[in-house]
Design an enzyme around this catalytic site. Structure first.
Site: not given
Ligand SMILES: [Zn+2]
Length: 467
Positions: A285, A336
């Site tokens: 991220h 993810d």
């Protein structure tokens, strides 16, 4: 090129292929019995191809590495999409996830991973980084086999044929500064000693398997202390000093604020101040960074692990992509939470996020150059993903795994397009999956859009959903 090399028993011919130096026509790949590419021959005349060589029915690109996955979350995709409190965010989604994870059995986790990996392969992902934190039983006690859950996902990768970099997670605490973990986190917890025992088992399991690699994932700065983080990093070096290290970082504003309150430093700054972060690292991220943090990440050679569809789904924010790419930062993509399993969609939303924020077009290509943005995104994500997963993948050249994705040249959105324009069309218009066949490690796993074992794996997934 010699005639001897052309008589290789296992060779694959592609009418065109994306090689490290660019697109090439009439390419013959010689494969080793271990599933590597032995040699690549360009411009091979049709008459020179020996009989029996497999001929791809469309352009060939390297399979895409998916650098960030939590396999079990695939089964909860769509379960957290109901309106609720006005401040619904990552943190409320996490509560849904904790509820879901509470009773999941090893068999269920394995079946979910099996179905997920089939879908990844069909979408053109040929390797995964499995950021694995569901270690223990529902009561928080380890299974008799400490590696029970890890072996479920490793087994799913083996069964489906997907390459895997398994990243067992070190998760010890519920917040910065060693706060006690909550009930919902008890299945995730290990101290460094038990964590290193798990690593020992996993390194032994993966030894000699060209389709598997092991690294570690300290979950986040919230879930470790400086001491336990150090212990894990040093412990890993004892097994393999080059092994990948992944960490969630700066995904949420609250996480940045909590880190500042704890240490006086923002998460990325704290990490670089305290740890030697190099090319082995992948920062997942890294959404909320100052200019200085962005520069530190870019110049360290570590990979930014971008997960655009999950970051959008969770309302995380936008990665500072233009700044990072302007400094030649390395990045790759991950699915993810698996709200979407499509490299096309991840790459598209990486660029579209920037277009929406800056109200301009074609922002993630090389500035001032006449470059295909979709093709550039695809190439960059191959390189960053391969680095993050620590395996010889992402390039169609001698010594790399034979991970080939054959695109469907007859798909309406690709018709009449070649080379980089074909990749642009795929990234920005490929809503119907244009992947036709997929080879991983020299094995054809997907042919004409179907995985070799998809019925059985779907059946297992169906019964796993009867939770
Ligand atoms: Zn994650």
């Amino acid at each position: 090129m010699t005639s001897a090399s052309l008589s290789n028993e296992t060779s694959v011919f592609a009418p065109s292929a994306l090689l490290p130096e660019g697109w090439a026509e009439d390419v013959l790949f010689d494969l080793s019995s271990e599933g590597d590419i032995d040699a690549v021959h360009r411009g091979v005349a049709s008459s020179a191809i020996p009989p029996g060589v497999q001929r791809c029915k469309g352009p060939v690109v390297p399979g895409m590495p998916n650098l960030h996955s939590h396999a079990f979350q695939r089964a909860m995709a769509g379960l957290a999409e109901r309106s609720g409190p006005s401040d619904d965010s990552f943190w409320t989604w996490r509560q849904v996830m904790y509820g879901f994870v509470g009773s999941l059995t090893p068999d269920q986790a394995g079946a979910i991973a099996g179905q997920l990996y089939v879908e990844m392969l069909k979408a053109g992902y040929t390797a995964v980084g499995e950021f694995h934190y569901l270690h223990h039983g529902p009561d928080g006690l380890p299974y008799d086999d400490l590696a029970e859950m890890s072996r479920q996902v490793m087994g799913a990768a083996k069964r489906t044929g997907l390459g895997i970099t398994h990243l067992p997670v070190l998760y010890g605490f519920g917040g910065f500064g060693g706060q006690t973990a909550g009930e919902g986190q008890r299945r995730f917890l290990n101290d460094p000693d038990r964590f290193l025992k798990l690593l020992e088992i996993l390194f032994a399991d993966a030894a000699g398997d060209p389709q598997a690699a092991i690294g570690i994932a300290p979950h986040s700065l919230r879930a470790v202390t400086p001491e336990t983080l150090q212990a894990a990093v040093e412990g890993l070096a004892g097994f393999n000093p080059q092994a990948p290290i992944h960490i969630h970082i700066s995904e949420q504003i609250k996480e940045v604020e909590d880190c500042l309150a704890w240490s006086g430093r923002r998460p990325v700054d704290w990490l670089y101040d305290n740890i030697d972060v190099d090319r082995r690292w992948c920062l997942i991220h890294a959404t909320h960074m100052t200019e200085e943090e962005t520069g530190r990440l870019a110049s360290s050679g570590a990979v930014a692990g971008i997960c655009p569809t999950t970051e959008a789904n969770l309302g995380d924010g936008l990665f500072p992509a233009r700044d990072f790419l302007a400094q030649n930062g390395t990045w790759g993509i991950g699915s993810d939470s698996h709200i979407s399993i499509s490299p096309v969609e991840e790459l598209r939303w990486f660029e579209y996020g920037q277009r929406l924020a800056h109200r301009r077009r074609n922002l993630l290509g090389s500035e001032g150059e006449d470059q295909s943005v979709g093709a550039g995104l695809y190439r960059s994500a191959l390189a960053g993903g391969a680095q993050a997963l620590g395996r010889k993948i992402g390039r169609l050249e001698g010594g790399c795994r034979a991970d080939l994705v054959v695109l469907d040249a007859e798909a309406p959105c690709l018709l009449g397009k070649n080379g980089d324009v074909l990749l642009d069309a795929m990234v920005f218009a490929g809503n119907v999956n244009p992947v036709r066949d997929v080879m991983v490690g020299g094995q054809w796993l997907v042919q004409e859009g179907r995985h070799r074992d998809e019925e059985a794996l779907l059946l297992a997934f169906r019964s796993a959903l009867e939770l």
